[in-house]
Design a protein around this motif. Structure first.
Motif, PDB file in Angstrom:
ATOM      1  N   GLN A   7       0.791  -1.461   0.019  1.00 60.73           N
ATOM      2  CA  GLN A   7       0.027  -0.147  -0.122  1.00 60.73           C
ATOM      3  C   GLN A   7       0.781   1.271   0.009  1.00 60.73           C
ATOM      4  N   THR A   8       1.933   1.173   0.714  1.00 60.32           N
ATOM      5  CA  THR A   8       2.850   2.526   0.895  1.00 60.32           C
ATOM      6  C   THR A   8       3.567   2.592  -0.539  1.00 60.32           C
ATOM      7  N   VAL A   9       4.013   1.461  -1.158  1.00 55.72           N
ATOM      8  CA  VAL A   9       4.652   1.816  -2.467  1.00 55.72           C
ATOM      9  C   VAL A   9       3.713   2.082  -3.347  1.00 55.72           C
ATOM     10  N   GLU A  10       2.351   1.542  -3.462  1.00 50.17           N
ATOM     11  CA  GLU A  10       1.382   2.126  -4.662  1.00 50.17           C
ATOM     12  C   GLU A  10       1.136   3.446  -4.250  1.00 50.17           C
ATOM     13  N   SER A  11       0.877   3.856  -3.091  1.00 50.03           N
ATOM     14  CA  SER A  11       0.412   5.282  -2.887  1.00 50.03           C
ATOM     15  C   SER A  11       1.587   6.284  -3.419  1.00 50.03           C
ATOM     16  N   LEU A  12       2.984   5.808  -3.010  1.00 50.49           N
ATOM     17  CA  LEU A  12       3.921   6.937  -3.513  1.00 50.49           C
ATOM     18  C   LEU A  12       4.003   6.640  -4.811  1.00 50.49           C
ATOM     19  N   HIS A  13       3.997   5.726  -5.389  1.00 51.35           N
ATOM     20  CA  HIS A  13       4.155   5.455  -6.985  1.00 51.35           C
ATOM     21  C   HIS A  13       2.907   6.602  -7.709  1.00 51.35           C
ATOM     22  N   GLN A  14       1.671   6.468  -7.118  1.00 52.29           N
ATOM     23  CA  GLN A  14       0.528   7.104  -7.511  1.00 52.29           C
ATOM     24  C   GLN A  14       0.762   8.409  -7.363  1.00 52.29           C
ATOM     25  N   ASP A  15       1.214   8.980  -6.196  1.00 53.21           N
ATOM     26  CA  ASP A  15       1.685  10.446  -5.669  1.00 53.21           C
ATOM     27  C   ASP A  15       2.581  10.859  -6.892  1.00 53.21           C
ATOM     28  N   VAL A  16       3.681  10.100  -7.053  1.00 56.35           N
ATOM     29  CA  VAL A  16       4.639  10.709  -8.153  1.00 56.35           C
ATOM     30  C   VAL A  16       4.114  11.023  -9.444  1.00 56.35           C
ATOM     31  N   VAL A  17       3.303  10.007  -9.940  1.00 57.50           N
ATOM     32  CA  VAL A  17       2.555  10.088 -11.267  1.00 57.50           C
ATOM     33  C   VAL A  17       1.684  11.393 -11.066  1.00 57.50           C
ATOM     34  N   ALA A  18       0.859  11.462 -10.138  1.00 52.35           N
ATOM     35  CA  ALA A  18      -0.142  12.476  -9.977  1.00 52.35           C
ATOM     36  C   ALA A  18       0.543  13.829 -10.012  1.00 52.35           C
ATOM     37  N   ALA A  19       1.392  14.053  -9.274  1.00 51.74           N
ATOM     38  CA  ALA A  19       2.193  15.220  -8.916  1.00 51.74           C
ATOM     39  C   ALA A  19       2.949  15.818 -10.136  1.00 51.74           C
ATOM     40  N   GLN A  20       3.745  14.777 -10.981  1.00 53.15           N
ATOM     41  CA  GLN A  20       4.084  15.295 -12.142  1.00 53.15           C
ATOM     42  C   GLN A  20       3.166  15.691 -13.197  1.00 53.15           C
ATOM     43  N   SER A  21       2.228  15.155 -13.176  1.00 52.37           N
ATOM     44  CA  SER A  21       0.923  15.640 -14.248  1.00 52.37           C
ATOM     45  C   SER A  21       0.576  16.829 -13.781  1.00 52.37           C
ATOM     46  N   ARG A  22       0.337  16.952 -12.484  1.00 55.58           N
ATOM     47  CA  ARG A  22      -0.179  18.468 -11.774  1.00 55.58           C
ATOM     48  C   ARG A  22       0.716  19.480 -12.145  1.00 55.58           C
ATOM     49  N   TYR A  23       2.186  19.212 -12.054  1.00 59.55           N
ATOM     50  CA  TYR A  23       3.162  20.059 -12.149  1.00 59.55           C
ATOM     51  C   TYR A  23       3.243  20.615 -13.837  1.00 59.55           C
ATOM     52  N   SER A  24       3.190  19.614 -14.683  1.00 61.28           N
ATOM     53  CA  SER A  24       3.293  19.889 -16.038  1.00 61.28           C
ATOM     54  C   SER A  24       1.927  20.697 -16.153  1.00 61.28           C
ATOM     55  N   ALA A  25       0.630  20.485 -15.922  1.00 61.40           N
ATOM     56  CA  ALA A  25      -0.217  21.300 -16.111  1.00 61.40           C
ATOM     57  C   ALA A  25      -0.209  22.710 -15.443  1.00 61.40           C
ATOM     58  N   ALA A  26       0.331  22.589 -14.433  1.00 64.19           N
ATOM     59  CA  ALA A  26       0.633  24.239 -13.449  1.00 64.19           C
ATOM     60  C   ALA A  26       1.595  24.776 -14.305  1.00 64.19           C
ATOM     61  N   ASN A  27       2.508  24.308 -14.700  1.00 60.59           N
ATOM     62  CA  ASN A  27       3.323  25.186 -15.567  1.00 60.59           C
ATOM     63  C   ASN A  27       2.934  25.803 -17.018  1.00 60.59           C
ATOM     64  N   GLN A  28       1.826  25.260 -17.431  1.00 61.14           N
ATOM     65  CA  GLN A  28       1.208  25.698 -18.751  1.00 61.14           C
ATOM     66  C   GLN A  28      -0.001  26.958 -17.988  1.00 61.14           C
ATOM     67  N   ARG A  29      -0.514  26.474 -16.977  1.00 67.14           N
ATOM     68  CA  ARG A  29      -1.286  27.416 -16.337  1.00 67.14           C
ATOM     69  C   ARG A  29      -0.737  28.798 -16.009  1.00 67.14           C
ATOM     70  N   VAL A  30       0.697  28.436 -15.323  1.00 61.75           N
ATOM     71  CA  VAL A  30       1.449  29.756 -14.621  1.00 61.75           C
ATOM     72  C   VAL A  30       1.845  30.478 -16.254  1.00 61.75           C
ATOM     73  N   LYS A  31       2.160  29.971 -17.013  1.00 54.34           N
ATOM     74  CA  LYS A  31       2.553  30.814 -18.284  1.00 54.34           C
ATOM     75  C   LYS A  31       1.309  31.449 -18.775  1.00 54.34           C
ATOM     76  N   SER A  32       0.171  30.873 -18.808  1.00 50.98           N
ATOM     77  CA  SER A  32      -1.065  31.536 -19.643  1.00 50.98           C
ATOM     78  C   SER A  32      -1.486  32.627 -18.728  1.00 50.98           C
ATOM     79  N   ALA A  33      -1.436  32.386 -17.328  1.00 49.55           N
ATOM     80  CA  ALA A  33      -1.855  33.358 -16.388  1.00 49.55           C
ATOM     81  C   ALA A  33      -0.842  34.629 -16.144  1.00 49.55           C
ATOM     82  N   TYR A  34       0.321  34.154 -16.476  1.00 47.70           N
ATOM     83  CA  TYR A  34       1.108  35.325 -16.309  1.00 47.70           C
ATOM     84  C   TYR A  34       1.114  36.170 -17.596  1.00 47.70           C
ATOM     85  N   THR A  35       1.146  35.758 -18.729  1.00 48.88           N
ATOM     86  CA  THR A  35       0.846  36.676 -19.788  1.00 48.88           C
ATOM     87  C   THR A  35      -0.288  37.360 -19.802  1.00 48.88           C
TER      88      THR A  35
END
Length: 445
Positions: free
Chosen positions: A360-388
């Motif tokens: 359960q610990t390993v599965e949760s950490l693995h999912q956290d990495v996948v989700a956080a990386q996806s969120r980070y990529s989406a947030a990067n685009q959002r930051v660029k658009s919002a800043y512009t």
């Protein structure tokens, strides 16, 4: 050193009071320099190594291990012969009083106890090995806690830097709004909104400063540092290369965790120990054999002969083999075997539960990495658009084409996107570091 030379130059005779004062000053200065050297900021790895050695939970685990080692030594000592001396001195009276004394030296050594002795030693050795793994579990737990606390500091620090930059921008906007107000380009209510936003940004900075201070305090407590200890951390720069990294496969991490994690090794050792406990309990059905030896003598003041001649004449020496065969013991052996079997089953269930928790610990950490990386990529685009969008409205506001409400809406959208990016960034870094930790890779930044 200049003052010390002056003392010598004024007179041929050294004034020892002044000399000792200067020596003390030099020592104090050297101590201060040494203290400054020790106040060097702590890196994550330094924090981890310090906590693994000094945290109280780890110390408790080490004391438990030492206690187990003492129990093992006690079990091994059961193989050694025992030897004791006893003496009785007293007065007796029948028709007349007499003084009597007896002396005896008794020895005993177990030869066979149904295999219970050797298996008890083997069992205690397994318990000691399991407790050694428990110490590693405690060290791993504190390593994970320190990593979380350290990254929380980095997150709080980056949030504080962002809030300070926002406050600086708000100050510039407030000054620009004051100029527009004086020129009659905006209303008093519009200017009041800008003042309110500036106050809110000031509050955010203060709150972020407090969050950073509290995060440092939490890490300091994990390190068992006192209030008199100065403490600060290294703030490494983490960028996209630290976030968007290749994620190891879940099966790979889990297999490695099963192999190397000390909680799994401890659980398996506890199962082995419980199985030996069953064999020890079955030894109650078997006979026990021991070697006995004794030497005794006595004397009596009413008897004829001197003290030493009585002691010599009454000297009694015995050597024998004692065999004890159990016939009935009120179901003690049967009940002990039943309890030992239940203990084995409990150990097996605990091992399965540890395996499940690890998955359960390993599965949760693995999912956290996948989700956080996806969120980070989406947030990067959002930051660029919002800043512009924010910069465009800022320029229009400076030109008097937008009102403060439009500017504040775009600004808050940009800050929200920026905050989401920072959160995703540190969540991804933390989850990835912990996931690799279960692959037996040391944590560092």
């Amino acid at each position: 050193m200049r003052k010390l030379n002056d003392v010598y130059s004024r007179s041929g005779n050294v004034k020892w009071g002044n000399l000792m004062s200067l020596v003390c000053i030099c020592i104090i200065n050297l101590s201060a320099i040494d203290g400054m050297a020790q106040q060097k900021p702590w890196s994550l790895r330094v924090c981890i190594e310090h906590a693994r050695e000094h945290n109280l939970q780890v110390e408790y685990a080490r004391v438990s291990l030492e206690n187990t080692s003492v129990d093992l030594s006690r079990e091994k000592a059961q193989r050694l012969p025992s030897l004791d001396f006893s003496s009785t001195q007293g007065w007796g009276h029948q028709k007349s009083s007499s003084y009597t004394g007896s002396y005896s030296l008794n020895g005993n050594m177990a030869l066979y106890q149904g295999g219970k002795l050797s298996r008890s030693i083997q069992q205690q050795e397994l318990v000691e090995k399991a407790m050694t793994q428990d110490v590693l579990v405690a060290q791993n737990d504190i390593e994970i806690a320190v990593t979380k606390a350290y990254l929380q500091i980095l997150y709080a620090n980056e949030t504080l830097k962002t809030d300070r930059q926002t406050l600086e921008s708000s100050g510039e906007q407030l000054a620009r709004s004051k100029a527009l107000l004086d020129a009659g380009s905006i209303s008093t209510s519009d200017f009041a909104q800008m003042e309110s936003q500036y106050s809110n940004d000031q509050y955010r900075v203060i709150q972020s400063e407090n969050d950073l201070a509290f995060s440092k305090l939490q890490l300091k407590q994990l390190l068992e540092l006192g209030p008199e200890d100065d403490f600060d951390v290294v703030f490494p720069e983490l960028d996209e290369r630290n976030v968007l990294v290749a994620i190891p496969g879940l099966d790979e991490v889990y297999r490695e965790a099963l192999r190397v994690m000390p909680e799994m090794k401890s659980s398996r050792l506890n199962v082995e120990s419980a199985i030996l406990g069953e064999k020890i309990a079955k030894g109650d059905y078997l006979p026990s054999i021991s070697l006995t030896a004794s030497v005794s003598t006595n004397h009596d003041s009413k008897s004829s002969g001197s003290y030493f001649s009585q002691m010599d004449d009454r000297l009694n020496e015995n050597v024998g083999i004692n065999i004890s065969i159990p016939i009935t013991n009120r179901k003690k052996a049967r009940l002990n075997i039943s309890k030992a079997r239940l203990q084995t089953e409990q150990s097996r269930l605990a091992e399965r539960n540890t395996r499940k928790d690890l998955l359960q610990t390993v599965e949760s950490l693995h999912q956290d990495v996948v989700a956080a990386q996806s969120r980070y990529s989406a947030a990067n685009q959002r930051v660029k658009s919002a800043y512009t969008s924010y910069r465009q409205v800022q320029e229009e506001f400076d030109a008097g084409m937008k009102n403060p409400v439009d500017l504040l809406v775009e600004k808050n959208n940009y800050l929200s996107a920026l905050q989401e990016q920072i959160q995703a960034k540190y969540q991804a870094v933390l989850a990835f570091k912990l996931l690799n930790f279960y692959r037996n890779e040391p944590i560092d930044i």
